[in-house]
Design an enzyme around this catalytic site. Sequence first.
Site, PDB file in Angstrom:
ATOM      1  N   HIS A   1     -19.135 -30.742  27.900  1.00 16.23           N
ATOM      2  CA  HIS A   1     -17.807 -30.129  28.004  1.00 16.23           C
ATOM      3  C   HIS A   1     -17.445 -29.420  26.710  1.00 16.23           C
ATOM      4  O   HIS A   1     -17.922 -29.763  25.631  1.00 16.23           O
ATOM      5  CB  HIS A   1     -16.718 -31.141  28.390  1.00 16.23           C
ATOM      6  CG  HIS A   1     -16.407 -32.214  27.393  1.00 16.23           C
ATOM      7  ND1 HIS A   1     -17.319 -33.132  26.940  1.00 16.23           N
ATOM      8  CD2 HIS A   1     -15.238 -32.543  26.771  1.00 16.23           C
ATOM      9  CE1 HIS A   1     -16.745 -33.979  26.112  1.00 16.23           C
ATOM     10  NE2 HIS A   1     -15.480 -33.644  25.972  1.00 16.23           N
TER      11      HIS A   1
ATOM     12  N   GLU B   1     -20.240 -35.808  21.702  1.00 17.98           N
ATOM     13  CA  GLU B   1     -19.823 -37.196  21.971  1.00 17.98           C
ATOM     14  C   GLU B   1     -20.965 -38.028  22.552  1.00 17.98           C
ATOM     15  O   GLU B   1     -20.971 -39.252  22.449  1.00 17.98           O
ATOM     16  CB  GLU B   1     -18.637 -37.219  22.945  1.00 17.98           C
ATOM     17  CG  GLU B   1     -17.338 -36.709  22.352  1.00 17.98           C
ATOM     18  CD  GLU B   1     -16.163 -36.848  23.306  1.00 17.98           C
ATOM     19  OE1 GLU B   1     -15.032 -36.720  22.844  1.00 17.98           O
ATOM     20  OE2 GLU B   1     -16.362 -37.079  24.516  1.00 17.98           O
TER      21      GLU B   1
END
Length: 315
Positions: A196, A243
């Site tokens: 993302h 992440e």
Amino acid sequence: MARIIAGVGSSHVPAIGAALDNGKTEEPYWKRVFSGFEKSQAWMRELKPDVAIIVYNDHASAFSVEMIPTFALGCAAEFPPADEGWGPRPVPVVEGYPALASHIAQSVILDEFDLTICNKMEVDHGMTVPMNLLFGKVGKNSHWPCPVIPLAVNVVMYPPPTGHRCYMLGRAIRRAVESYPDDLRVVIFGTGGLSHQISGPRAGLINSKWDKNFLDNLSKNPKKLAKIPHIDYMREAGAEGIEMVMWLIMRGALDAKVDEVYRFYTVPASKTAVGHIILENRKRGSSWAARSKPAAKRKRAAARATSAVRRSGKR
Ligand SMILES: [Fe+2]
């Protein structure tokens, strides 16, 4: 001795928490996401861990650009939900496990991984959203089903730790847990991702092929993932895709060979790819997949195993 029995990977999209808190879980957009975690919650209810270690990143809630530790371990007795701009989420205060957390801090730091020790820390959606996804909705004045040790990782300001450093930290955490004298069954979460990007010209980027490869290798070849440089995460999985290195801490804490007992992937949720995986350390015949087989199938499998042992002359 304490031992890590399973690992969970889960996205921690803030909008999932907002959907849960605002009663939107039955709306088709969100039902698609939440339904993917129903089996996971059944798995967790059966697992009944004594404690969870949750690897997540703080989103300028407990820390800020003024001070961001690379790895921060929560050693406090409790961790209140942070106010992320519209008040704290209506979830219970997270109860910690100071004795085990302090033991992990001592073991890991003396193992040459320099953690920051946090004796006071608020926790944001990065931790509480995966808790909801795995433990279900828990009333604000109730209790989460087990204590939690938070491990916050800097993935918001350059340079974040490498995937290899994260993987090796996971291995150090495993050594720390296994040197704790009490019999505790520990589950470890890696959170964040998957692909993302939330701002800039590539905002909304999702790379499902990359995500699938990541999940495949997480089960079977995590050392390959540990070699991926930051620039590849940025290029292939978007700026916030970095992440995903946090999942490697979880994976490093597990056995080299694991049973993947569940996987879920859906796009999009608030412009983010939602990924989820459950990995169990191998213990013959005890994985959730094996336990979930219908009784008749289990009996037939047991009979086949017994006759095979007899044929080979072993008892
Ligand atoms: Fe995040």
